[in-house]
Design an enzyme around this catalytic site. Sequence first.
Site, PDB file in Angstrom:
ATOM      1  N   ASP A  60       0.299  12.019  -0.444  1.00 35.76           N
ATOM      2  CA  ASP A  60      -0.139  10.635  -0.624  1.00 35.76           C
ATOM      3  C   ASP A  60      -0.117  10.304  -2.111  1.00 35.76           C
ATOM      4  O   ASP A  60      -0.825  10.923  -2.903  1.00 35.76           O
ATOM      5  CB  ASP A  60      -1.553  10.472  -0.053  1.00 35.76           C
ATOM      6  CG  ASP A  60      -2.037   9.028  -0.147  1.00 35.76           C
ATOM      7  OD1 ASP A  60      -2.534   8.672  -1.220  1.00 35.76           O
ATOM      8  OD2 ASP A  60      -1.910   8.291   0.829  1.00 35.76           O
ATOM      9  N   THR A  93       1.982   2.962  -2.248  1.00 36.10           N
ATOM     10  CA  THR A  93       1.507   3.444  -3.561  1.00 36.10           C
ATOM     11  C   THR A  93       2.574   4.272  -4.271  1.00 36.10           C
ATOM     12  O   THR A  93       2.686   4.221  -5.488  1.00 36.10           O
ATOM     13  CB  THR A  93       0.231   4.295  -3.389  1.00 36.10           C
ATOM     14  OG1 THR A  93       0.456   5.274  -2.380  1.00 36.10           O
ATOM     15  CG2 THR A  93      -0.939   3.444  -2.980  1.00 36.10           C
ATOM     16  N   THR A  94       3.353   5.035  -3.508  1.00 36.62           N
ATOM     17  CA  THR A  94       4.413   5.853  -4.114  1.00 36.62           C
ATOM     18  C   THR A  94       5.571   4.962  -4.563  1.00 36.62           C
ATOM     19  O   THR A  94       6.080   5.108  -5.672  1.00 36.62           O
ATOM     20  CB  THR A  94       4.916   6.910  -3.110  1.00 36.62           C
ATOM     21  OG1 THR A  94       3.797   7.646  -2.633  1.00 36.62           O
ATOM     22  CG2 THR A  94       5.897   7.859  -3.753  1.00 36.62           C
ATOM     23  N   ASP A 393      -4.076   4.671   5.480  1.00 39.50           N
ATOM     24  CA  ASP A 393      -2.774   4.023   5.260  1.00 39.50           C
ATOM     25  C   ASP A 393      -2.316   3.294   6.519  1.00 39.50           C
ATOM     26  O   ASP A 393      -1.810   2.175   6.460  1.00 39.50           O
ATOM     27  CB  ASP A 393      -1.715   5.064   4.857  1.00 39.50           C
ATOM     28  CG  ASP A 393      -1.859   5.481   3.399  1.00 39.50           C
ATOM     29  OD1 ASP A 393      -2.701   4.887   2.708  1.00 39.50           O
ATOM     30  OD2 ASP A 393      -1.164   6.408   2.957  1.00 39.50           O
TER      31      ASP A 393
END
Length: 555
Positions: A60, A93-94, A393
Site C-alpha cells: 500500500d 496513492t501509488t 481502499d
Amino acid sequence: MQAPVLVLNDATKRETGSRVPHANIQASKAVADVIRTTLGPRSMLKMLLDASGGIVLTNDGNAILRELDVAHPAAKSMIELSRTQDEEVGDGTTSVIILAGEFLYVAEQFLDKRFHPTVICRAYNKALEDAITALDKVAFPIDTTDRQMMLNIVRSCIGTKFTSRFGTLIADLAIDAVSTISVDLGNGQHEVDIKKYSKVEKIPGGRLEDSKVLQGVMFNKDVVSPGKMRRRILNPRIVLLDSPLEYKKGENMTNAELMKEDDWATLLRMEEEFIENLCVQIIKFKPDVVITEKGLSDLAAHYLSKAGISAIRRVRKTDNNRIARACGATIVNRPEELQESDVGTGAGLFEVQKIGDEYFTFIVDCEDPKACTVLLRGASKDLLNEVERNLQDAMGVARNVMKDAKLVPGGGASEMAVAAALKEKSSSIEGIEQLPYRAVAQALEVIPRTLAQNCGVNVIRTMTALQAKHAHCDNPMVGIDGNTGVITDMKELGVWDSYGVKVQTFKTAIEAACMLLRIDDIVSGIKKKQAPASGPKQPQIDTEADVDSEQMIPE
C-alpha cells in the site's frame, strides 16, 4: 557550474540558483522509485521496520510512505501528496506519487534548456484542463444498484492488493458496508461518510472467511453488573446519554465540615437521593439498555438492575454516534430532558458475547442502520492490519462510485487515451509551451509502462504496440493486463477505475509538480549547536561551490 551557497548568519542558510529545482526533482524521483514496484497486480511487497522493532509487510503506497523518514523538504512534500490523496478519495496513492515524479522528471530537460519554470507550469496547467476533457470522453455512467458491476469495479481497484487471493470477500464486505451507511440526499446525490459511521473491528482468531458486515454496531464493552444485568435482549429500547450517572460533588462540598454524627448520614442520603432521582427520570421511559459516555456509579447500577435495565458505561463518543445512527436513538445530555422520541427502538437484538478473552457488545439486526461495524477475523494481527488497509481502499472506491457513478478503463488505458489526445492537440499549441505540453503526454505513459515492467514483459515492444493502437484506432479501452502484461481490451477484462479517483490523481500530481518547479530558494532557519564565540559574528558569504544540497537540510 554549481551555485554558491549564501550563509546569512549562524542560524539561517540559503541555497539558491539552478541547483535547487534539480535537487528537488532528484528527491521527488527517489521517492517515486521507492514505490514504483508496488503498482499493479504483480507488485512487490515492502518490508518496513518501525521504531519499536515491529515489522509491516505491505504494498500500500500510503502505508509505505508514512513510514519513510526523509530529510529533503521536496521529498517530504511528495509524501504529503499520498496522504492528501488518501484523505480525499481513499485510492490512487501509488499512482499519484509515480505521476508527480514523472512530471518533474520530464521537466528537467526544459530547465537544462533555460526554460523558465513559469512557462513549464503554464503548459502543464493547460495540459491538465485538456486531460480532464479527454478523460470525460472516455468515462461512462453506470448503475450503482448493479451488484455484479460494483463487484467488478471494486475488485479491479484492489486487485493489486494482498487480499485479492481471497476472491470477492473484501469487495463484498466493502460494498455491503458502503451500501449500509449510504444516505440518499435526492437528485442522485449520496452522503457516504465511511470514517465516521463504519468501524473496522479486528479480532485475531478464526478464519478470514468468518469476517462479516454487521447490520448494526459492536464495541469492546461489557455490562456494568454482569451477574444482575441481562446480556441478551430482543427488540431493546435503548437510551443514550452523554452525562455521568453518579453524584456530582460541588466546589464547596470537597471540604464539608461535619459537626454531628447525623451529618454524615445526611450527606450519604443526599447522594442517594440525587442518584435515585436521576435513575427515576430514566426508568419511567421503560428502557432495556442505558449506554453512557461518562461514569456510572454502583448505586445507579443497583437502581437500574432492579428495574431490569442493562447498563454500559464509558463508551467512546464515536461509538455512541454510531449506535445512535443504527438504532434511531438521540444522545441526551441531561436525563431530566429525556423524551419518548429520544429512545432508540430500531435495533433487533442486544447481546454481549465473549470472543477470546474479551467481552463485546452487539447491537444488531437494526431496521434501517445508517452505521455499521465490519468484523474482521484472521490468523494474526499482521494479517488483519493488511486486510484492514485493503478494506479501507475498497470502501473508498465503493464510496467514490456511489458519489459519482462514472467509470474509466483501468490497466493504463485511460492514461494512454489521454496521452494520445494531448499529443494530437499539442500541434495546435503555439510557442515554446508546445514542448512541455507534449511532455505531459509522455509522462502519463509511465503508468502502463510501470505495469508492463512489473509483469516482466518486454517494455519497449509492449509500449510501442500500445501507442500504435491508441494512435490509429478509436478504441480507448485498450490497456495492459496487469497479470500477464498482454495488451487487452479492458472492457472484456472487466478492469475499471473510478472517474473521481482518476481526476483527483491527475490534478494532485500536476499541481504538486508545478509547485515544486517554482521553488528557486531553499532557506534553512534551524539553529545548530555551536560553541559560544567571543564576539558577535558579521554576516558572511561562503562561496564554497562543493557544498551538497542535502547538507543544507538538517536531518
